[in-house]
Motif scaffolding. Structure first.
Motif, short mmCIF file in Angstrom:
data_model
loop_
_atom_site.label_atom_id
_atom_site.label_comp_id
_atom_site.label_asym_id
_atom_site.label_seq_id
_atom_site.Cartn_x
_atom_site.Cartn_y
_atom_site.Cartn_z
N SER A 52 -7.78 11.42 -2.07
CA SER A 52 -8.34 12.26 -2.79
C SER A 52 -7.97 13.97 -2.75
CB SER A 52 -9.87 12.55 -3.18
OG SER A 52 -10.52 12.29 -2.06
N HIS A 53 -7.98 14.64 -1.73
CA HIS A 53 -7.83 15.78 -1.90
C HIS A 53 -7.55 15.60 0.43
CE1 HIS A 53 -12.25 15.32 -0.66
NE2 HIS A 53 -12.16 17.02 -0.40
N SER A 54 -7.35 17.32 0.53
CA SER A 54 -6.72 17.23 2.17
C SER A 54 -7.54 17.78 3.36
CB SER A 54 -5.83 18.92 1.66
OG SER A 54 -7.01 19.37 1.58
N LEU A 56 -10.22 17.88 6.18
CA LEU A 56 -10.50 16.68 7.35
C LEU A 56 -11.59 14.59 7.01
CD1 LEU A 56 -9.05 16.71 10.06
CD2 LEU A 56 -11.47 17.36 10.91
N ASP A 57 -12.58 15.28 6.40
CA ASP A 57 -13.25 14.43 6.47
C ASP A 57 -12.64 12.79 5.83
OD1 ASP A 57 -14.49 15.61 4.45
OD2 ASP A 57 -15.57 14.49 4.09
N HIS A 58 -11.71 12.63 4.77
CA HIS A 58 -10.73 12.26 3.98
C HIS A 58 -9.47 11.77 4.63
CE1 HIS A 58 -14.27 12.54 0.59
NE2 HIS A 58 -13.88 13.48 1.18
N VAL A 59 -9.25 12.53 5.24
CA VAL A 59 -7.19 12.46 5.43
C VAL A 59 -7.12 11.87 7.32
CG1 VAL A 59 -6.65 14.23 4.22
CG2 VAL A 59 -7.10 14.76 6.60
N GLY A 163 -14.47 11.31 -6.27
CA GLY A 163 -14.18 11.83 -5.21
C GLY A 163 -14.88 13.28 -5.20
N ASP A 164 -14.65 14.60 -4.09
CA ASP A 164 -15.41 15.36 -3.82
C ASP A 164 -14.83 16.02 -5.03
OD1 ASP A 164 -15.74 13.89 -1.51
OD2 ASP A 164 -15.46 16.25 -0.38
N THR A 165 -16.80 16.76 -5.80
CA THR A 165 -16.64 17.09 -6.68
C THR A 165 -17.92 18.03 -7.12
OG1 THR A 165 -15.54 17.82 -9.21
CG2 THR A 165 -17.08 15.58 -8.54
N THR A 224 -22.58 8.30 -3.33
CA THR A 224 -21.89 8.86 -1.76
C THR A 224 -21.70 10.06 -1.45
OG1 THR A 224 -19.59 7.91 -0.29
CG2 THR A 224 -19.58 9.50 -2.80
N HIS A 225 -20.93 9.73 0.02
CA HIS A 225 -21.24 11.22 0.82
C HIS A 225 -22.27 12.24 0.47
CE1 HIS A 225 -18.87 14.94 1.05
NE2 HIS A 225 -17.49 14.61 1.50
N VAL A 226 -23.38 12.09 0.92
CA VAL A 226 -24.46 12.37 1.35
C VAL A 226 -24.38 12.62 2.88
CG1 VAL A 226 -26.83 11.91 1.25
CG2 VAL A 226 -26.65 10.88 -0.47
ZN LIG Z 1 -15.53 15.15 1.98
#
Ligand SMILES: [Zn+2]
Ligand SMILES: [Zn+2]
Length: 258
Positions: A52-54, A56-59, A163-165, A224-226
């Protein structure tokens, strides 16, 4: 479609893993620390990773996953690189900041440039693609770096991951009129940290309520992502807002079928 929630936390702590969803055992959406709970045989089955994006927590699972499965994938007669799909800015960040032979070896050229273990593939918002027979759409997101969400068309309707938004009117415009099986939407912060949520382009419960008011479908909503330690505050604030949809919090290990 079978969905496994490998990680759905905003950061790490005991029993918290960062974002990663596994679809039909073959397609990964985001590669957070949850990836590390898969067995080696399960890791070796992953053919596509959508990012979804760069951040660190996602890649951070991508380079480690590539290392873990390299021998197994190369030994297969139907060898193919793992395709990592992301927006051009995200691909550029992965090349420059991860696969740069400093933070990690360049697995887009290893073990040989002719037969690498990773192939980077660009996406654009609005694009539709089919991966392992899953029809996928790249959805708009609004974050501090170029970002997107993903939708998957299933027999029960669309499975949507934001995603994160932060506030994201383009997403609600895109989803207008669609049947939605489940909406997975981030709520990273409690309302006590709303100012931080606004600066970092995330959502808090009151911001979530404003987003869901633009959704015209009656669907189940999963947050999600709490951040670790914030779950009770976030779910309590959401309940107090009386938003009127069924809203639950995703839990690591959840499995869904759509
Ligand atoms: Zn994130
Ligand atoms: Zn982020």
């Amino acid at each position: 479609m079978n969905l496994r929630v490998l990680g759905c936390s905003g950061s790490i702590a005991l029993d918290c893993r960062t974002t990663s969803f596994l679809l039909n055992d073959r397609v990964l959406i985001d590669a957070g620390t949850g990836v590390g709970d898969l067995a080696l045989d399960e890791l070796a089955q992953i053919d596509h990773i959508l990012i979804s994006h760069s951040h660190l927590d996602h890649v951070l699972g991508i380079p480690l996953l590539a290392d873990s499965v390299m021998q197994r994938r190369l030994a297969r007669e139907d060898y193919k690189p793992i395709q990592v799909h992301a927006l051009p800015a995200t691909i550029d960040a992965l090349r420059r900041h991860i696969f740069n032979n400093v933070i990690w070896p360049d697995f887009t050229r290893l073990p040989t440039p002719e037969r690498p273990i990773i192939e980077l593939v660009t996406l654009e918002v609005g694009q539709r693609l089919s991966l392992c027979n899953l029809p996928i759409e790249v959805l708009p997101a609004s974050h501090t770096v170029p970002a997107c969400g993903f939708g998957v068309a299933t027999t029960s309707g669309w499975w949507i991951y934001t995603g994160d938004t932060g506030p994201n009117p383009a997403l609600w415009q895109t989803l207008r009129g669609r049947r939605i099986a489940q909406l997975v939407i981030e709520t990273a912060f409690s309302d006590d940290e709303r100012a931080l949520a606004e600066i970092s382009r995330h959502l808090s419960p009151s911001m979530l309520a404003a987003e869901l008011a633009q959704l015209d479908a009656d669907t189940s909503v999963a947050i999600t992502h709490v951040k670790p330690g914030e779950m009770a505050a976030v779910t309590g604030q959401i309940a107090a807002l009386g938003i009127g949809l069924t809203i639950t919090a995703l839990t690591r290990g959840d499995r869904f079928r759509f």
